[in-house]
Scaffold this active site. Sequence first.
Site, PDB file in Angstrom:
ATOM      1  N   GLU A 128      18.388   8.448  -5.190  1.00  0.00           N
ATOM      2  CA  GLU A 128      17.105   8.354  -5.885  1.00  0.00           C
ATOM      3  C   GLU A 128      16.959   9.336  -7.050  1.00  0.00           C
ATOM      4  O   GLU A 128      16.125  10.250  -7.014  1.00  0.00           O
ATOM      5  CB  GLU A 128      15.958   8.568  -4.893  1.00  0.00           C
ATOM      6  CG  GLU A 128      15.989   7.624  -3.717  1.00  0.00           C
ATOM      7  CD  GLU A 128      14.742   7.729  -2.836  1.00  0.00           C
ATOM      8  OE1 GLU A 128      13.937   8.656  -3.054  1.00  0.00           O
ATOM      9  OE2 GLU A 128      14.579   6.880  -1.954  1.00  0.00           O
ATOM     10  N   GLU A 136      18.082   2.716   2.567  1.00  0.00           N
ATOM     11  CA  GLU A 136      16.951   3.299   3.301  1.00  0.00           C
ATOM     12  C   GLU A 136      15.844   2.279   3.426  1.00  0.00           C
ATOM     13  O   GLU A 136      15.523   1.578   2.466  1.00  0.00           O
ATOM     14  CB  GLU A 136      16.358   4.520   2.576  1.00  0.00           C
ATOM     15  CG  GLU A 136      17.153   5.774   2.714  1.00  0.00           C
ATOM     16  CD  GLU A 136      16.537   6.943   1.951  1.00  0.00           C
ATOM     17  OE1 GLU A 136      15.299   7.009   1.837  1.00  0.00           O
ATOM     18  OE2 GLU A 136      17.312   7.778   1.472  1.00  0.00           O
TER      19      GLU A 136
END
Length: 449
Positions: free
Chosen positions: A166, A354
């Site tokens: 991220e 995720e």
Amino acid sequence: MTNLHFPNGFIWGVAASAYQIEGACNEDGRGESIWDRFTKTPYRITTGETAERACDHYHRMPDDVALMNEFGYPYYRFAVSWSRIMPDGAGNANKSGLDFYDRLVDEMLKAGIQPKTTLYHWDLPQTLQDKGGWANRETVDRFAEYASRVFERLGDRVRFWSTHNEPWVAAFLGYATGLHAPGICDYSQAYQAAHHLLLAHGRSVQIFRQGGYKGEIGLILNLNGLIPASSSQADIDATQRVHDETHALFLDAIYKGTYPRKLFDFIGSHQPKIKSGDMELIAQPTDYLGLNYYNTDHVAYDVFGGLNKARITPYSAPGWGRTEMNWGIDPDGIKRELIYVKENYGSPKIYITENGCAMPDIPDAKGFVADWDRINYLRAHIHKIHEAIQAGVDVRGYFTWSIFDNFEWERGYGPRFGLVRVDYETMERVPKQSAYWFREVVQQNSITI
Ligand code: GCO
């Protein structure tokens, strides 16, 4: 009841990151990271907590691997802590740091669990931040050294790598909103950091290829759902800007070697400095895209809404509420994101790296949590992934966040995302109902709806 089967060879796993579970921040030569500094700074962490002990995973690693094995989870996605390997961010590697991950990988392989290793999950060595951190181009060279050392040590056994987790969060929460370490509020630095994170990604992919390492390497992006709050042109445009910043900035860069023109015109002088050759390095081929998905937001135009002039509020799909993070639950969102990537970026191979939720998690006297709300969330999202596969998206695997309750960054230990409850006093691990449910899913390679 219907059984929805996943393709043969579909990968199932659980995930965690170094800083959130390891603890032992001052042991065996580990250096200070920006999160150590940030958590010690007053008012940065809502609860005032630090990750000095976290889940004490550094000391309990063999038992933690044994627990994953007991549940038959075939893949474990973990991150390496840069400041354990290079305490000063540069120079010689710290042998004990490398040894820890070496033992972890061996322990996993012995148990038949495949490692998926992330190089950077937000814990930059503080010494590098002192020189500007990700806003400083030199950090890219330091990252390349660090990546080389990790590949050299683990590359004979790890076949599945991620460069960054991220980068939007690292760049924008770290350098623009200041919600995350290092807590800087400066959009120019944030855009420069994003560019350097991408460069560091490219460099490490290059090193991986040149080293002849076997396996797959890719980047992990958080692609939240975004829906205009109304049909007004102002809300639609605001949504586009947020989308460009969170999605296109990274996806265009790695798949097309460009940055979104409209967004760059809009941000004007905040544009990053780019050198010739940078975009080619960033856009070199990767093996897969890691997609993290949790929630969806409504976006409205707001003159006070920061650089993007956008206000973000949680959106929950009909019949769904919000999680303990106040995130809006929208299972369809994961399917929309998958289809968006397929249609716009040449249908890459995708892993959901995720997906999960923090829920109220009320334990009984024995510490057991009957978390049917989490199971409902996971089932609904896995169902939508199945639909996306039917629609032709090349999804190869699913990792749930997280194996353990852990240190949830600026929110301390409040929100719990684990399949396994952690008692932070005794460090006892108690598998929740969802741990058993997920074991079934993995064993059957299917969900029942
Ligand atoms: C992320 C991070 C995790 C978080 C999780 C819940 O995706 O934000 O990888 O470290 O803990 O997402 O917020």
